[in-house]
Design a protein around this motif. Structure first.
Motif, short mmCIF file in Angstrom:
data_model
loop_
_atom_site.label_atom_id
_atom_site.label_comp_id
_atom_site.label_asym_id
_atom_site.label_seq_id
_atom_site.Cartn_x
_atom_site.Cartn_y
_atom_site.Cartn_z
N CYS A 83 0.84 -1.21 0.00
CA CYS A 83 0.00 0.00 0.00
C CYS A 83 0.86 1.25 0.00
O CYS A 83 0.55 2.23 -0.69
N LYS A 84 1.94 1.24 0.76
CA LYS A 84 2.84 2.39 0.77
C LYS A 84 3.50 2.58 -0.59
O LYS A 84 3.66 3.70 -1.07
N ALA A 85 3.90 1.47 -1.21
CA ALA A 85 4.52 1.54 -2.54
C ALA A 85 3.52 2.10 -3.55
O ALA A 85 3.87 2.97 -4.36
N ASN A 86 2.29 1.61 -3.53
CA ASN A 86 1.26 2.12 -4.44
C ASN A 86 0.98 3.60 -4.20
O ASN A 86 0.81 4.37 -5.15
N SER A 87 0.95 4.00 -2.94
CA SER A 87 0.70 5.40 -2.62
C SER A 87 1.85 6.29 -3.09
O SER A 87 1.62 7.39 -3.59
N GLY A 88 3.07 5.81 -2.94
CA GLY A 88 4.22 6.58 -3.42
C GLY A 88 4.20 6.75 -4.93
O GLY A 88 4.46 7.84 -5.45
N ILE A 89 3.86 5.68 -5.64
CA ILE A 89 3.77 5.75 -7.10
C ILE A 89 2.66 6.72 -7.51
O ILE A 89 2.85 7.56 -8.40
N ALA A 90 1.51 6.62 -6.86
CA ALA A 90 0.37 7.47 -7.22
C ALA A 90 0.64 8.94 -6.93
O ALA A 90 0.39 9.81 -7.78
N THR A 91 1.15 9.25 -5.74
CA THR A 91 1.38 10.65 -5.39
C THR A 91 2.46 11.27 -6.26
O THR A 91 2.34 12.42 -6.68
N ALA A 92 3.52 10.53 -6.54
CA ALA A 92 4.57 11.06 -7.40
C ALA A 92 4.05 11.28 -8.82
O ALA A 92 4.37 12.30 -9.45
N SER A 93 3.24 10.37 -9.32
CA SER A 93 2.68 10.53 -10.67
C SER A 93 1.77 11.75 -10.74
O SER A 93 1.85 12.54 -11.69
N ILE A 94 0.92 11.92 -9.75
CA ILE A 94 0.01 13.07 -9.73
C ILE A 94 0.80 14.37 -9.63
O ILE A 94 0.49 15.35 -10.34
N ALA A 95 1.83 14.40 -8.80
CA ALA A 95 2.64 15.61 -8.66
C ALA A 95 3.35 15.95 -9.97
O ALA A 95 3.41 17.12 -10.35
N MET A 96 3.84 14.94 -10.66
CA MET A 96 4.52 15.19 -11.93
C MET A 96 3.54 15.70 -12.98
O MET A 96 3.84 16.64 -13.73
N ILE A 97 2.37 15.11 -13.07
CA ILE A 97 1.36 15.54 -14.04
C ILE A 97 0.92 16.98 -13.76
O ILE A 97 0.84 17.81 -14.68
N LEU A 98 0.66 17.29 -12.49
CA LEU A 98 0.26 18.65 -12.13
C LEU A 98 1.37 19.65 -12.43
O LEU A 98 1.10 20.77 -12.88
N SER A 99 2.61 19.26 -12.22
CA SER A 99 3.73 20.14 -12.51
C SER A 99 3.80 20.46 -13.99
O SER A 99 3.99 21.62 -14.38
N VAL A 100 3.62 19.46 -14.84
CA VAL A 100 3.65 19.69 -16.28
C VAL A 100 2.47 20.56 -16.72
O VAL A 100 2.63 21.50 -17.51
#
Length: 127
Positions: A83-100
């Motif tokens: 669950c922590k690994a999935n959350s890390g992947i999801a939050t990092a992906s969302i942050a990268m998309i929002l940044s772009v």
């Protein structure tokens, strides 16, 4: 007559009254589990990527999350933290998309303001 204590004991059996059976040979097979270090790092870096450098920190958080999920899949009885690994992947992906997305919005607005300022300057010069 029965006293109140005996009445309570008879109407509400205690937990000790029901025996617990443990299958033979399972007591010596207790396995200590641990949370994957990569899953913890991925989770923390994923959250951190919302606040600073998502383009730099995000891919590393995703890499650690994928590596943690692989480790958990290889050793499911010893390693936890999916669950922590999935959350890390999801939050990092969302942050990268929002940044772009915000970078594109900033560039579009900057170009629009620059062209308006340039047109205004040309009108003032009489061109």
């Amino acid at each position: 007559m029965m006293s109140d204590d005996k009445m309570i004991d008879q109407s509400y059996p205690t937990a000790a009254a029901t025996p617990v059976t443990i299958p033979m040979g399972t007591a010596d097979r207790v396995v200590n589990t641990r949370v994957s270090n990569d899953a913890d790092k991925s989770f923390l870096l994923g959250i951190l990527s919302f606040f600073c450098c998502p383009i730099c920190i995000g891919p590393y958080a995703i890499h650690l999350g994928v590596r943690a999920k692989k480790e958990i899949k290889e050793n499911p009885n010893e390693v936890t933290g999916e669950c922590k690994a999935n959350s890390g992947i999801a939050t990092a992906s969302i942050a990268m998309i929002l940044s772009v997305v915000f970078t594109i919005i900033f560039i579009v607005n900057f170009m629009k303001a620059y062209s308006e300022a340039e047109a205004e300057a040309a009108a003032m010069n009489g061109n």
